[in-house]
Motif scaffolding. Sequence first.
Motif, mmCIF file in Angstrom:
data_model
loop_
_atom_site.group_PDB
_atom_site.id
_atom_site.type_symbol
_atom_site.label_atom_id
_atom_site.label_comp_id
_atom_site.label_asym_id
_atom_site.label_seq_id
_atom_site.Cartn_x
_atom_site.Cartn_y
_atom_site.Cartn_z
ATOM 1 N N LEU A 40 0.755 -1.230 -0.123
ATOM 2 C CA LEU A 40 -0.155 -0.013 0.069
ATOM 3 C C LEU A 40 0.898 1.115 0.001
ATOM 4 O O LEU A 40 1.822 1.394 0.735
ATOM 5 C CB LEU A 40 -0.786 -0.076 1.071
ATOM 6 C CG LEU A 40 -1.505 -1.383 1.619
ATOM 7 C CD1 LEU A 40 -2.484 -1.298 2.846
ATOM 8 C CD2 LEU A 40 -2.561 -1.876 0.364
ATOM 9 N N GLU A 41 0.555 2.194 -0.691
ATOM 10 C CA GLU A 41 1.274 3.398 -0.942
ATOM 11 C C GLU A 41 0.314 4.618 -0.415
ATOM 12 O O GLU A 41 -0.913 4.640 -1.291
ATOM 13 C CB GLU A 41 1.659 3.573 -2.214
ATOM 14 C CG GLU A 41 2.512 4.867 -2.757
ATOM 15 C CD GLU A 41 2.804 5.036 -3.983
ATOM 16 O OE1 GLU A 41 4.169 5.140 -4.452
ATOM 17 O OE2 GLU A 41 1.976 5.113 -5.129
ATOM 18 N N SER A 42 0.791 5.333 0.325
ATOM 19 C CA SER A 42 -0.241 6.607 0.787
ATOM 20 C C SER A 42 0.981 7.805 1.033
ATOM 21 O O SER A 42 1.857 7.715 1.805
ATOM 22 C CB SER A 42 -0.989 6.241 1.996
ATOM 23 O OG SER A 42 -1.746 7.342 2.562
ATOM 24 N N PRO A 43 0.658 8.933 0.218
ATOM 25 C CA PRO A 43 1.787 9.825 0.284
ATOM 26 C C PRO A 43 1.897 10.388 1.711
ATOM 27 O O PRO A 43 1.065 10.522 2.588
ATOM 28 C CB PRO A 43 1.255 10.967 -0.657
ATOM 29 C CG PRO A 43 0.347 10.133 -1.495
ATOM 30 C CD PRO A 43 -0.062 9.352 -0.743
ATOM 31 N N THR A 44 3.304 10.698 2.073
ATOM 32 C CA THR A 44 3.453 11.491 3.302
ATOM 33 C C THR A 44 2.713 12.839 3.586
ATOM 34 O O THR A 44 2.401 13.378 2.768
ATOM 35 C CB THR A 44 5.039 12.173 3.363
ATOM 36 O OG1 THR A 44 5.844 10.749 3.197
ATOM 37 C CG2 THR A 44 5.265 12.479 4.686
ATOM 38 N N GLY A 85 5.254 5.788 1.928
ATOM 39 C CA GLY A 85 4.958 6.870 1.119
ATOM 40 C C GLY A 85 4.897 6.915 -0.257
ATOM 41 O O GLY A 85 4.100 7.501 -1.180
ATOM 42 N N THR A 86 5.953 6.300 -0.653
ATOM 43 C CA THR A 86 6.381 5.903 -2.148
ATOM 44 C C THR A 86 7.002 4.766 -2.421
ATOM 45 O O THR A 86 8.150 4.217 -2.357
ATOM 46 C CB THR A 86 7.729 6.943 -2.532
ATOM 47 O OG1 THR A 86 8.707 6.859 -1.558
ATOM 48 C CG2 THR A 86 7.179 8.358 -2.268
ATOM 49 N N GLU A 108 7.276 2.392 6.072
ATOM 50 C CA GLU A 108 8.485 2.820 5.319
ATOM 51 C C GLU A 108 9.169 1.599 4.464
ATOM 52 O O GLU A 108 10.281 1.529 4.555
ATOM 53 C CB GLU A 108 9.419 3.532 6.294
ATOM 54 C CG GLU A 108 9.053 4.560 7.021
ATOM 55 C CD GLU A 108 8.541 5.704 6.127
ATOM 56 O OE1 GLU A 108 9.283 5.920 5.213
ATOM 57 O OE2 GLU A 108 8.016 6.559 6.700
ATOM 58 N N ALA A 109 8.319 0.953 3.821
ATOM 59 C CA ALA A 109 8.588 -0.305 3.362
ATOM 60 C C ALA A 109 9.220 -0.307 1.872
ATOM 61 O O ALA A 109 9.792 -1.219 1.263
ATOM 62 C CB ALA A 109 7.309 -1.201 3.153
ATOM 63 N N HIS A 110 9.415 1.140 1.430
ATOM 64 C CA HIS A 110 10.104 1.309 0.208
ATOM 65 C C HIS A 110 11.410 0.684 0.169
ATOM 66 O O HIS A 110 11.901 0.570 -0.991
ATOM 67 C CB HIS A 110 9.977 2.689 -0.229
ATOM 68 C CG HIS A 110 10.735 3.589 0.731
ATOM 69 N ND1 HIS A 110 10.204 4.221 1.746
ATOM 70 C CD2 HIS A 110 12.119 3.999 0.731
ATOM 71 C CE1 HIS A 110 11.058 4.860 2.601
ATOM 72 N NE2 HIS A 110 11.988 5.065 1.711
ATOM 73 N N ASN A 115 11.300 9.012 -6.630
ATOM 74 C CA ASN A 115 9.868 8.976 -5.985
ATOM 75 C C ASN A 115 10.405 9.410 -4.596
ATOM 76 O O ASN A 115 9.394 10.369 -3.877
ATOM 77 C CB ASN A 115 8.959 7.716 -6.079
ATOM 78 C CG ASN A 115 8.846 7.477 -7.332
ATOM 79 O OD1 ASN A 115 8.465 8.324 -8.300
ATOM 80 N ND2 ASN A 115 8.339 6.342 -7.858
ATOM 81 N N GLN A 116 11.369 9.123 -3.988
ATOM 82 C CA GLN A 116 11.626 9.466 -2.524
ATOM 83 C C GLN A 116 11.780 10.899 -2.466
ATOM 84 O O GLN A 116 11.543 11.642 -1.640
ATOM 85 C CB GLN A 116 12.801 8.705 -1.905
ATOM 86 C CG GLN A 116 12.275 7.439 -1.447
ATOM 87 C CD GLN A 116 11.400 7.624 -0.232
ATOM 88 O OE1 GLN A 116 10.172 7.147 -0.017
ATOM 89 N NE2 GLN A 116 11.916 8.141 0.984
ATOM 90 N N SER A 117 12.769 11.295 -3.409
ATOM 91 C CA SER A 117 13.136 12.688 -3.616
ATOM 92 C C SER A 117 11.856 13.750 -3.959
ATOM 93 O O SER A 117 11.886 14.858 -2.987
ATOM 94 C CB SER A 117 14.289 13.148 -4.698
ATOM 95 O OG SER A 117 15.321 12.036 -4.375
#
Length: 877
Positions: free
Chosen positions: A49-53, A565-566, A374-376, A809-811
Amino acid sequence: MATNAVDKAASGPHAIDFHHPYTPYDVQEQFMKTVYDVLERGDGQVGILESPTGTGKSLSLICAALTWLRSHKISNLETSVDEAVKAYQDEPDWVVAQMLKRKRDDVIQQWKDREARLERIRVKERSMEARGTKRRRVHEPGARASASSDQLEAEFLLDDRDSGDGEQVGEVSSFSKETRNLMEKLGMGPSKSRDEEDETVDEPVKIYYTSRTHSQLSQFVSELRRPNFPPSMPASLQDEADKLEVEGVKHVPLSSRQRLCINPAVSRLGSLAAINDKCADLQQSKSSSKCQFVPNAENLGPTHQFRDNALATLPDIEDLFDLGRKLSICPYYASRTAIPGAEVITLPYPLLLQKTAREALGIKLEGNVVIIDEAHNIMDAVSNVYAAEISLRDLKRGRQMLGVYVKKFGKRLKGDNRVMVAQVARVIDGLSEWLNGASNSKGQQGIVDPNVLLQTKGLDQINLYKLIQYIQESKLAYKIEGYAAHIEEQNDKASQPMSSTPVLHNLLSFLVTLTNLSSEGRIFYHRTSDNTAEVDIRLSYLLLSPTYAFSSIASSARAVILAGGTMSPFEDYTAHLFPDLASQKITTLSCGHVIPASNLCVRTLAMSKPGLDFEFSFQKRSDNAMIRELGIAILNMCSVVPDGMVVFFPSYGYLDEVVTVWSEVTQTATARQESIWARLQSRKALFRETKGGSSDEVLAHYTESILGDPTKPGSKGNGKGALLLSVVGGKMSEGINFSDRLGRCVIVVGLPYPNIKSPDWKARIEYIESTTLERLTAANTGMAKVEAAATAKQAARDFYENACMRAVNQSIGRAIRHRGDYAAIVLADRRFGTERIRGKLPGWIQGGLVSSSEKSGLGQLMGTLGGFFRGKKEAMC
């Protein structure tokens, strides 16, 4: 697939109340319903699951998971009643009613019996506490004289061992923990008494929550304190007078000894490995040297007080440390007593990802829920946990320490101790000889064949499994390093902590990797040099795939949630963490952002002017003309973007190259032109991140230029803002928030592909190609060899490209941090306009991307940015 899960969760007879402390946004509702559905289905389900910061991801995870957990507990109680009703559904109503009453009474009685068993345990504990108190009065130690030199040195002498099988003689307790567990499984250990079996209480389902850093775990605990949840017992089974509306969450954080040890003699040691060995050694030494803080029969009172306080107060790691110090009880061991009664257990990545660490802490994943936040970077985290390295310099230091130790204790070593210490010396000599040869004949870096490595000095004749077990059980590494540190302290006439570089512990970790399957990892050599220009060479182990290391988690847990988040692109997680999991067991979701669409402006800058494309590939990025055009483009953007701008470059080396070109003063036919660097400084305060430099200091000056000095009331910054030049994958690209005025515009220059020619990436690519081809062949898909080879090659290419895009995407995610925030994002490279790359951006970024912007130049970009920021300024007026 995620949409189906959400629809299913939403289509029930009643909407789910997630007990969110605020009114949740639509994306939060979607996120919580998906988490709930994955946990409800169980049976090894996985949610990615991805949910933006800025969208309240942690709080949403808490509300969804604990709502499900309490519902699951209630459901388990009610199920037994419902099943009994079904068995009598053809009977008259009065029979059903009578049976239902009897069944409800049985359920209530079970709860009472459970509480009675718990109370008997408490009574027994209190009795043991009383006996322990009496013993403490009899044996209360007085003032102890300072230990003699001989006593201190005896601490580092190896315990006598039988020669031959390497096992200690004596009672079962003298064996290692692993051996005792094995003996117990085989029926060779002390069996539990009938009373002990009667007092065993079944543990309910638990939620294991893990994140990358302790600060993130502390933040999670803060969020855990916000919501309130209903009790886990059905209202129909509660007494009318005692009905509860809220039941506190039972939580315990777990951590390493390094963070929880309250014994100064142990915590002062420089490394985690040394702390672990010293702690274990103190528990086996003579009574006068034992750690007084370890829970035992004589301090059960403080131990149980610690447990009860932990379950009642939602503590973080610092709270546990303070509580342990206050009660004079070891928080590391005492926290384990709270695990059976806990609902949520928080722990950092290494304690969850490493099977040996889970076993040491008594963590059982079977039937429980695992949430990885923070699984990215979870795949990198798995690799880091299993990584190991040793250098020639370390080996020389280790050999020196071993020589000092043998000189002192050599004549007192007998049997196995003498043989094993000699084998350790032989291993050090063999690895040193190979590295010495490599330093003279090899290139800068490369892959090492472990079979060739072990042929040096006949190391392949040594039983590494037995040697590793000996080093672990005897605490040899600690004793040798500890004695060396003791001698150094005496010579220096000052008490200094042991070296933070645990040389022999590093050697042990590296030896463990030599016993791994060769297909799972690779060993590399790297030539390095430090500030003194002294050349060193090191061996390092890289785990090529996290699949096998992660499989024990995925196969044991009821459900696993990977949240971040990403997380885009998602393919790597399914392909490399769960390659054999059926597709219907994997749910993916990419949530939108909570900000309105008008608060985000995303554009691709593919060219500065017609005929000069921006393509910052490795082959083309050194074009000085393109670098200067990039500087001109950023200079123009500085004139319309207020406050803070952050520019991310592919690497530190390229940033240095760009700064060099921008600093050049150009000469035209008529005049000498000011450098781009100087012109940028005139527009905004200019800062840059440097490799090895202090990011905190740079960030503080950047922030002060925009917001003013926080120590001076009324300070408002310089009025023109600041420009920060940073690096994708650097210290500024993850974990730092450029919210509000600190990040009104984020620019990503190029695609930061890793160096595909480096040995480690070559090995990764080859591994993915070969394993993908093997999987396609084994599946017997009927695919032709040529097609299968092409598919395998594309899988490796996707993995390589996905690593790049996760970093991008992190940046990007550094900018928008909350609902009221707004920012522009500029992707400066024509390749961002391709459908393949664009599809690997997070959904919320794709939604804000101005269509066809890759076909336009700087002029159109300036118009768009100018309109965007004017609109925001007018909206605030």
